[in-house]
Design an enzyme around this catalytic site. Structure first.
Site: not given
Length: 669
Positions: A281, A401
């Protein structure tokens, strides 16, 4: 695996190979490495036949010894062209006579009969005369390997925890039994997030603690030995210190590159089923704007790529995973990564994004209580962009994810039927777009102690989505108001390409025509059936009906008797405020908050519909409604707030709160 009686030959059940270049070891060793091909060529209940080929990639050896460890408690029996001895799970095969010597680039072959019990997992690592020669599966194309990783699971909040060790965020230490469970549940890959910063020494070396690195390697080895693909990364470092790169460019780059310069030699022994992900991320603070952030992410991805590829050995062709900025699927952030991957001219690269769905629904805020057309379109558009930009151009994609944001608090933040619809749709649409999915699990799904799913119905829906579609419905709740006479209820089925086969109460089939009717996708429960199923009409769930279909998992309907919830006056503080609530069978969906002038208090003061669990929460056990300090402390002093509680039955109840300093008063009128 076969467990039926009698011999059932399984040709080439397991054929795995890996090669490794290693610096010279002791005299007589295969000092430039070796390659082992291990194949189970026959398997039946309790027994198997294996063939092994050992290729010496170094200088000629006179006298060889191949060692390995059984990952599943197997035992070797009679052998040919080698002598085999065992001690516990450690196996040693030696050559003698006609095959004691192996020339450079020469190969010797031997075989044996063996026994197995619960599993027959292939050995992960072999050593030839003391030189490690890892056996981790044959090299597949990036697209084929990514497909073979489907489905995947995240070992979240464990090795990525930012405390002193892997238990600091509340999960137990990883065990082999946990990984056995993950494999048994049908997962083919495991993403192991790792946070390194708190386990590094000071500049300029940023040395990773030896014990911590050894622990990560141990978990990786356990997972690979269970024939799982494994992905490791640089995880929460992204927000801990890497986000400071705009202001501390050189320091962040040095620390990041130091991590991968240490990891590449440490993990080079592992074969192609181990993948590296650059970082998690990507995010930056204090940048000059999105253009700078895209450029910094590209710089880090490029440095990662250069380090891994330059380290040689298995890393020269290892699959590498590169993220978009924020692992976002927005087109303006996808395009730069497409350009970078194409410019690297490396066939062994994979792109990664994350998906937590349409934010109002995913977090249960702004009235997003249902997985409706708007929420579904958000997911469809996201996966379409990913497919068209990456997959259609030959670049595989891993959804590193996915889940719902509200699950970070608990899975009850999102209503049961609505979350089932989300996972049914997302799992199937990602599969249709050839995107490999990795379920985010920080311990809220698979219990790390009991190894049981905390919500078996949810996991059944997730697992079903890997292979087929399942029918759902507009709701899973059938409310009947206690003061009123029960009437028939019609519910729309979302058949999703399957067909209705029957409606059951437990194992008892309800009678079509008498208990229910079906007109296309309209299922009507008759008044007489609902009356019978509601019994004495105590508050709450009176019956659970199950609709079965030609394929996929069944869909449940909860028959619920309710009345209007009753609230009571209360006092408290901004640190703790809760008021008595007799829910009388109903269930809270959302809460609306407004000052008398119509404006909304915070957090998220752009919407009057507040975030479930963050601002408010039901406590059904103690019959309370809880307002959270984050909400209360931000209220304007001595200004009344009108709270409208929306329940799943459709009922609305009004309550009023006023903050005066640190004191909070709540009233029903």
């Amino acid at each position: 695996m076969f467990t039926s009686t009698g011999m059932r030959v399984l040709a080439a059940v397991t054929t795995l190979a890996a090669s490794l270049t290693i610096a010279p070891a002791q005299a007589g060793a295969a000092d430039a490495g070796c390659r082992v091909t291990y194949a189970v060529t026959g398997q039946w209940e309790g027994d198997f036949k294996a063939d092994v080929a050992v290729t010496n990639l170094g200088a000629a050896v006179d006298g060889w010894k191949l060692t390995w460890q059984w990952p599943s408690g197997q035992q070797a029996g009679n052998a040919w062209n080698a002598k085999i001895t065992e001690s516990d799970d450690q196996v040693t095969a030696t050559g003698s006579g006609h095959n004691a010597k192996i020339a450079s680039n020469g190969t010797v072959k031997f075989g044996f009969m063996g026994t197995w019990g619960a599993a027959n997992t292939a050995p992960l690592a072999f050593s030839l005369n003391g030189v490690t020669c890892v056996h981790g599966g044959k090299q597949l194309s990036a697209m084929d390997a990514t497909a073979a990783m489907q489905p995947g699971w995240n070992l979240g909040n464990t090795l990525d925890a930012t405390g002193s060790d892997e238990t600091s965020w509340g999960n137990p230490r990883v065990t082999e039994a946990l990984l056995d469970t993950v494999r048994a549940q049908g997962f083919k890959s495991i993403r192991i997030p790792v946070t390194w910063g708190q386990h590094q020494g000071p500049a300029p070396d940023y040395t990773i603690e030896a014990d911590y690195l050894a622990r990560v390697k141990e978990v990786v080895r356990w997972a690979l030995s269970r024939d799982l693909y494994v992905m490791i990364n640089v995880h929460h470092d992204s927000w801990q210190w890497m986000s400071k790169m705009p202001a501390e460019h050189d320091r962040v780059l040095d620390q990041f590159t130091s991590i991968w310069k240490q990891l590449t030699p440490a993990f080079t022994e592992f074969g192609p089923k181990l993948t590296f992900e650059s970082w998690n991320e990507p995010q930056f603070a204090g940048s000059t704007g999105k253009a700078q952030e895209i450029a910094l992410n590209a710089e880090l991805n490029a440095s990662f790529h250069d380090i891994v590829r330059g380290s040689g050995g298995n890393n020269a062709t290892r699959l590498l995973v590169l993220p978009t900025l924020h692992t976002s699927s927005e087109q303006e952030l996808i395009d730069p990564l497409v350009e970078q991957i194409q410019g690297l001219h490396d066939p062994n690269l994979i792109a990664t994004v994350h998906s937590y769905g349409y934010w109002p629904f995913s977090a249960n805020v702004a009235g997003g209580i249902r997985y409706d057309a708007t929420a579904q379109k958000s997911d469809t558009d996201s996966f379409d962009r990913v497919y068209n930009s990456f997959v259609a151009r030959g670049i595989p994609v891993i959804l590193g994810e996915y889940g719902l944001l509200g699950f970070d608090r608990h899975t009850g933040t999102i209503e049961q039927g609505e979350k089932l619809k989300f996972f049914e749709y997302v799992g199937n649409y990602a599969r249709a777009k050839k995107i490999t999915t990795m379920l985010w699990d920080n311990g809220q799904h698979l219990d790390r102690t009991t190894f049981q799913w905390k919500d078996p119905e949810l996991f059944a829906q997730i697992r079903s989505s890997w292979t087929t579609r399942s029918a759902t419905a507009s709701t899973d709740q059938v409310f009947t108001a206690k003061p009123s006479q029960i009437t028939a209820r019609t519910i729309r089925l979302n058949l999703n390409g399957t067909s209705f086969s029957g409606l059951y109460n437990g194992n008892i089939a309800l009678t079509r025509g008498r208990d229910y009717t079906l007109d296309g996708d309209q299922l009507t429960l008759t008044a007489s059936a609902l009356t019978r199923l509601s019994g004495s009409r105590t508050y709450g769930v009176n019956a659970v009906l199950t609709a079965r279909f030609a394929k996929g998992v069944p869909w449940r309907f909860y028959v619920i008797t309710y009345d209007v919830p009753v609230m009571s006056n209360a006092t408290g503080t901004t640190g703790k405020f809760e008021f008595p609530t007799d829910y009388r069978g109903d269930q809270l969906a959302t809460m609306e908050a407004k000052y008398d002038d119509g404006t909304a208090p915070g957090p998220n003061d752009w919407t009057p519909f507040k975030e479930f669990d963050t601002v408010f929460a039901p406590n059904y056990t103690d019959r309370l409604t809880v307002l959270k300090p984050e909400f209360l402390a931000g209220l304007k002093d001595n200004q009344r707030v009108t709270l409208t509680f929306h329940y799943w039955s459709g009922t609305k109840v009004t309550y009023y709160v006023t903050r005066s300093g640190s004191a909070v008063t709540g009233t029903t009128a």
